[in-house]
Enzyme design. Sequence first.
Site, PDB file in Angstrom:
ATOM      1  N   THR A 293       7.969 -15.912  31.995  1.00  0.00           N
ATOM      2  CA  THR A 293       6.797 -15.130  31.600  1.00  0.00           C
ATOM      3  C   THR A 293       6.618 -13.900  32.493  1.00  0.00           C
ATOM      4  O   THR A 293       7.030 -13.917  33.656  1.00  0.00           O
ATOM      5  CB  THR A 293       5.537 -16.026  31.716  1.00  0.00           C
ATOM      6  N   ASP A 294       5.958 -12.885  31.934  1.00  0.00           N
ATOM      7  CA  ASP A 294       5.658 -11.692  32.749  1.00  0.00           C
ATOM      8  C   ASP A 294       4.638 -12.008  33.839  1.00  0.00           C
ATOM      9  O   ASP A 294       4.451 -11.212  34.765  1.00  0.00           O
ATOM     10  CB  ASP A 294       5.163 -10.536  31.864  1.00  0.00           C
ATOM     11  N   GLU A 295       3.962 -13.163  33.733  1.00  0.00           N
ATOM     12  CA  GLU A 295       2.918 -13.484  34.723  1.00  0.00           C
ATOM     13  C   GLU A 295       3.494 -13.664  36.127  1.00  0.00           C
ATOM     14  O   GLU A 295       2.755 -13.626  37.114  1.00  0.00           O
ATOM     15  CB  GLU A 295       2.132 -14.721  34.284  1.00  0.00           C
TER      16      GLU A 295
ATOM     17  N   TYR B 118       0.075 -21.754  37.804  1.00  0.00           N
ATOM     18  CA  TYR B 118       1.021 -21.681  36.672  1.00  0.00           C
ATOM     19  C   TYR B 118       2.102 -20.645  36.952  1.00  0.00           C
ATOM     20  O   TYR B 118       3.301 -20.947  36.916  1.00  0.00           O
ATOM     21  CB  TYR B 118       0.279 -21.336  35.370  1.00  0.00           C
ATOM     22  N   SER B 119       1.665 -19.393  37.248  1.00  0.00           N
ATOM     23  CA  SER B 119       2.677 -18.340  37.394  1.00  0.00           C
ATOM     24  C   SER B 119       3.516 -18.554  38.649  1.00  0.00           C
ATOM     25  O   SER B 119       4.708 -18.215  38.655  1.00  0.00           O
ATOM     26  CB  SER B 119       2.047 -16.952  37.358  1.00  0.00           C
TER      27      SER B 119
ATOM     28  N   ASN C 113      -9.149  -7.910  26.254  1.00  0.00           N
ATOM     29  CA  ASN C 113      -9.562  -9.163  25.600  1.00  0.00           C
ATOM     30  C   ASN C 113     -10.716  -8.911  24.632  1.00  0.00           C
ATOM     31  O   ASN C 113     -10.771  -9.504  23.553  1.00  0.00           O
ATOM     32  CB  ASN C 113      -9.966 -10.192  26.653  1.00  0.00           C
TER      33      ASN C 113
HETATM   34  P1  NAD Z   1       3.235 -24.903  24.925  1.00  0.00           P
HETATM   35  O1  NAD Z   1       2.293 -25.404  25.971  1.00  0.00           O
HETATM   36  O2  NAD Z   1       2.722 -24.601  23.561  1.00  0.00           O
HETATM   37  O3  NAD Z   1       4.445 -25.941  24.749  1.00  0.00           O
HETATM   38  C1  NAD Z   1       5.073 -26.554  25.839  1.00  0.00           C
HETATM   39  C2  NAD Z   1       5.870 -27.733  25.319  1.00  0.00           C
HETATM   40  O4  NAD Z   1       6.546 -28.340  26.430  1.00  0.00           O
HETATM   41  C3  NAD Z   1       5.017 -28.834  24.677  1.00  0.00           C
HETATM   42  O5  NAD Z   1       5.586 -29.231  23.450  1.00  0.00           O
HETATM   43  C4  NAD Z   1       5.042 -29.967  25.693  1.00  0.00           C
HETATM   44  O6  NAD Z   1       4.935 -31.247  25.111  1.00  0.00           O
HETATM   45  C5  NAD Z   1       6.400 -29.755  26.343  1.00  0.00           C
HETATM   46  N1  NAD Z   1       6.482 -30.330  27.692  1.00  0.00           N
HETATM   47  C6  NAD Z   1       5.595 -30.159  28.703  1.00  0.00           C
HETATM   48  N2  NAD Z   1       5.988 -30.874  29.780  1.00  0.00           N
HETATM   49  C7  NAD Z   1       7.165 -31.463  29.456  1.00  0.00           C
HETATM   50  C8  NAD Z   1       8.067 -32.306  30.157  1.00  0.00           C
HETATM   51  N3  NAD Z   1       7.835 -32.678  31.417  1.00  0.00           N
HETATM   52  N4  NAD Z   1       9.178 -32.732  29.520  1.00  0.00           N
HETATM   53  C9  NAD Z   1       9.435 -32.361  28.238  1.00  0.00           C
HETATM   54  N5  NAD Z   1       8.595 -31.591  27.524  1.00  0.00           N
HETATM   55  C10 NAD Z   1       7.470 -31.133  28.124  1.00  0.00           C
HETATM   56  O7  NAD Z   1       3.919 -23.608  25.565  1.00  0.00           O
HETATM   57  P2  NAD Z   1       4.441 -22.275  24.874  1.00  0.00           P
HETATM   58  O8  NAD Z   1       3.334 -21.300  24.823  1.00  0.00           O
HETATM   59  O9  NAD Z   1       5.192 -22.612  23.643  1.00  0.00           O
HETATM   60  O10 NAD Z   1       5.451 -21.767  25.997  1.00  0.00           O
HETATM   61  C11 NAD Z   1       6.818 -22.170  25.995  1.00  0.00           C
HETATM   62  C12 NAD Z   1       7.534 -21.510  27.174  1.00  0.00           C
HETATM   63  O11 NAD Z   1       7.422 -20.100  27.089  1.00  0.00           O
HETATM   64  C13 NAD Z   1       6.948 -21.917  28.523  1.00  0.00           C
HETATM   65  O12 NAD Z   1       8.009 -22.074  29.436  1.00  0.00           O
HETATM   66  C14 NAD Z   1       6.080 -20.722  28.910  1.00  0.00           C
HETATM   67  O13 NAD Z   1       5.993 -20.585  30.310  1.00  0.00           O
HETATM   68  C15 NAD Z   1       6.861 -19.588  28.288  1.00  0.00           C
HETATM   69  N6  NAD Z   1       6.068 -18.396  27.892  1.00  0.00           N
HETATM   70  C16 NAD Z   1       4.939 -18.516  27.120  1.00  0.00           C
HETATM   71  C17 NAD Z   1       4.246 -17.377  26.741  1.00  0.00           C
HETATM   72  C18 NAD Z   1       3.018 -17.458  25.865  1.00  0.00           C
HETATM   73  O14 NAD Z   1       2.360 -16.433  25.632  1.00  0.00           O
HETATM   74  N7  NAD Z   1       2.673 -18.611  25.297  1.00  0.00           N
HETATM   75  C19 NAD Z   1       4.694 -16.118  27.148  1.00  0.00           C
HETATM   76  C20 NAD Z   1       5.852 -16.030  27.925  1.00  0.00           C
HETATM   77  C21 NAD Z   1       6.537 -17.179  28.283  1.00  0.00           C
HETATM   78  P1  TYD Z   2      -4.635 -16.923  27.842  1.00  0.00           P
HETATM   79  O1  TYD Z   2      -4.483 -16.996  26.355  1.00  0.00           O
HETATM   80  O2  TYD Z   2      -5.068 -18.140  28.590  1.00  0.00           O
HETATM   81  O3  TYD Z   2      -3.277 -16.334  28.401  1.00  0.00           O
HETATM   82  P2  TYD Z   2      -2.903 -15.835  29.913  1.00  0.00           P
HETATM   83  O4  TYD Z   2      -3.981 -16.211  30.837  1.00  0.00           O
HETATM   84  O5  TYD Z   2      -1.658 -16.608  30.152  1.00  0.00           O
HETATM   85  O6  TYD Z   2      -2.701 -14.363  29.795  1.00  0.00           O
HETATM   86  O7  TYD Z   2      -5.700 -15.785  28.160  1.00  0.00           O
HETATM   87  C1  TYD Z   2      -5.492 -14.433  27.729  1.00  0.00           C
HETATM   88  C2  TYD Z   2      -6.618 -13.595  28.313  1.00  0.00           C
HETATM   89  O8  TYD Z   2      -7.855 -14.008  27.704  1.00  0.00           O
HETATM   90  C3  TYD Z   2      -6.817 -13.765  29.807  1.00  0.00           C
HETATM   91  O9  TYD Z   2      -7.204 -12.520  30.375  1.00  0.00           O
HETATM   92  C4  TYD Z   2      -7.976 -14.748  29.921  1.00  0.00           C
HETATM   93  C5  TYD Z   2      -8.800 -14.437  28.686  1.00  0.00           C
HETATM   94  N1  TYD Z   2      -9.546 -15.577  28.104  1.00  0.00           N
HETATM   95  C6  TYD Z   2     -10.917 -15.462  27.876  1.00  0.00           C
HETATM   96  O10 TYD Z   2     -11.547 -14.414  28.141  1.00  0.00           O
HETATM   97  N2  TYD Z   2     -11.568 -16.525  27.322  1.00  0.00           N
HETATM   98  C7  TYD Z   2     -10.928 -17.690  27.011  1.00  0.00           C
HETATM   99  O11 TYD Z   2     -11.587 -18.660  26.535  1.00  0.00           O
HETATM  100  C8  TYD Z   2      -9.521 -17.789  27.242  1.00  0.00           C
HETATM  101  C9  TYD Z   2      -8.774 -19.041  26.913  1.00  0.00           C
HETATM  102  C10 TYD Z   2      -8.872 -16.701  27.779  1.00  0.00           C
END
Ligand code: NAD
Ligand code: TYD
Length: 337
Positions: free
Chosen positions: A125-127, A150-151, A249
Site C-alpha cells: 500500500t502507499d500508506e 497497519y502501515s 473525504n
Molecule cells: P480485506 O481486509 O478486504 O481482505 C483481507 C483478506 O485476507 C480477508 O479475506 C481475510 O480473511 C484474509 N486474511 C486475513 N488474515 C489472514 C491470515 N492470517 N491468513 C489467511 N488469510 C487472512 O483487504 P483488501 O482491502 O482486499 O486488501 C488486500 C491487500 O491489498 C492487503 O494486503 C492490503 O494491505 C492491500 N491494499 C489494500 C488497499 C485498499 O484500498 N483496500 C490499497 C492498497 C493495498
Molecule cells: P479508510 O477507508 O479507512 O482508508 P485509509 O485509512 O486506509 O486511507 O479511510 C479513508 C479516509 O476516510 C481516511 O482519511 C479516514 C476517513 N474516514 C472517515 O472520515 N470516517 C470513517 O468512518 C472512515 C472509516 C474513514
Amino acid sequence: MNVLLTGGAGFIGSNLVRLLLLERSDWRVVVLDKLTYAGNAENLADLEGSPRYRFVRGDICNGELVAELCRREGIDAVMHLAAESHVDRSILAPSVFIDTNVRGTQVLLEVAREVGVKRFLHVSTDEVYGSLGATGVFTETTPLDPSSPYSASKASSDLLALAYARTFGLPVVVTRCSNNYGPYQFPEKLIPLMIANALRDRPLPVYGDGLNVRDWIHVEDHARGLLAAFERGEDGQVYNFGASSERTNLEIVKQVLRHLGKPESLVAYVKDRLGHDRRYAIDATKARTKLGWAPRHRFEDALGETVRWYVEHRPWWERIISGEYLRYYERQYGARS
Ligand code: NAD
Ligand code: TYD
C-alpha cells in the site's frame, strides 16, 4: 500457471480471482484465506464448481499447512494479498497486524523459497510512505515513514519481501497502491460505510475536518495492475499504482449523498483518527512506462457505478453488518469437511 492467491475472500482478492479466471484461461487459482471477519466466502460463491479454482480455508502463519498446500497443488507462483487491512482496527488492537502482516508474510516467503516459485507478488500500500503535505507525490524511492500500526506492519513486510529477493534471489515484486473502491469492499472502509449509513439514514461519521486527501483507484484497475506486475515486473522491483484521483473525504461523502439523493445534514463530524495521515498521492509513471499499465475508470463515473452496486446488493452488506455472513461458510462447507 498454478497460482496460490492469499486473501482471496477479501475485497481486492475476490476481484482479482475473478479477473484472473476470466483473462488467463490456462491458469488455476488456489485461494488460501483464513476467513477473518473481513473474509467472506460469499464473495467467491459464484466460482464454486470451476475446475480452475479451489478455495482452502487456512492461516498464512501456518507454515506446515502452506508448504503442504503448495506441494500438493503444484504451486508455481504466489500472489500475496492476505492481511489485516483496516487502520482503525490497528489502532485499537495492533498485535494481529504483526502476526498476519509481518510474520505471515515471512512464513509465505520462506515456503516460497523452499518450493522454488517463479514469482512472489507482494501486494502492499502507499500508506507505507506516510503522509504528504499539500504538495508532492509518492514515488517508489520515497522513504518509508509509516504512521499507523497497519502501515508499519505493511512496511515491515515489504522490507522482508525485498530482503528475500536480495538475499535469496526470490523473484519478488512489490506493489504499492492507493485507496481502492468498488464492489465487495467491506463496509468498514470509507466509501461502503458512507453508502450503507446513508441508505439507512444514519449519520455519516467524518473524521476531523474531513479535508484529508486520498488518491482513489477502482479495484479493477488495481487488479489489472497486479496482473501486469506479476507477469511483466522485474525481480526485486517496486511498482506504485494510482489513478491520479485525489479527493478530500468530505468531497467523497457529499458525492455519495448526491448519488443517493440524501441530505448533507447526515454528515456528522467526529473526533479525528489518531496519527491520521493528511494526504496520499501516487506517481504511477513507473507502472505506466515499464508495465504498460493505465487505469481505465474515471473516478466520478465509477463512484456512481459503485454506489449503484451497493444499492443493488443491499442483502450482501446487510448480511455483513448483521454478522450473518460469518455463518455462510459453515452452511456451505460445514457438512463437507
Ligand atoms: P480485506 O481486509 O478486504 O481482505 C483481507 C483478506 O485476507 C480477508 O479475506 C481475510 O480473511 C484474509 N486474511 C486475513 N488474515 C489472514 C491470515 N492470517 N491468513 C489467511 N488469510 C487472512 O483487504 P483488501 O482491502 O482486499 O486488501 C488486500 C491487500 O491489498 C492487503 O494486503 C492490503 O494491505 C492491500 N491494499 C489494500 C488497499 C485498499 O484500498 N483496500 C490499497 C492498497 C493495498
Ligand atoms: P479508510 O477507508 O479507512 O482508508 P485509509 O485509512 O486506509 O486511507 O479511510 C479513508 C479516509 O476516510 C481516511 O482519511 C479516514 C476517513 N474516514 C472517515 O472520515 N470516517 C470513517 O468512518 C472512515 C472509516 C474513514
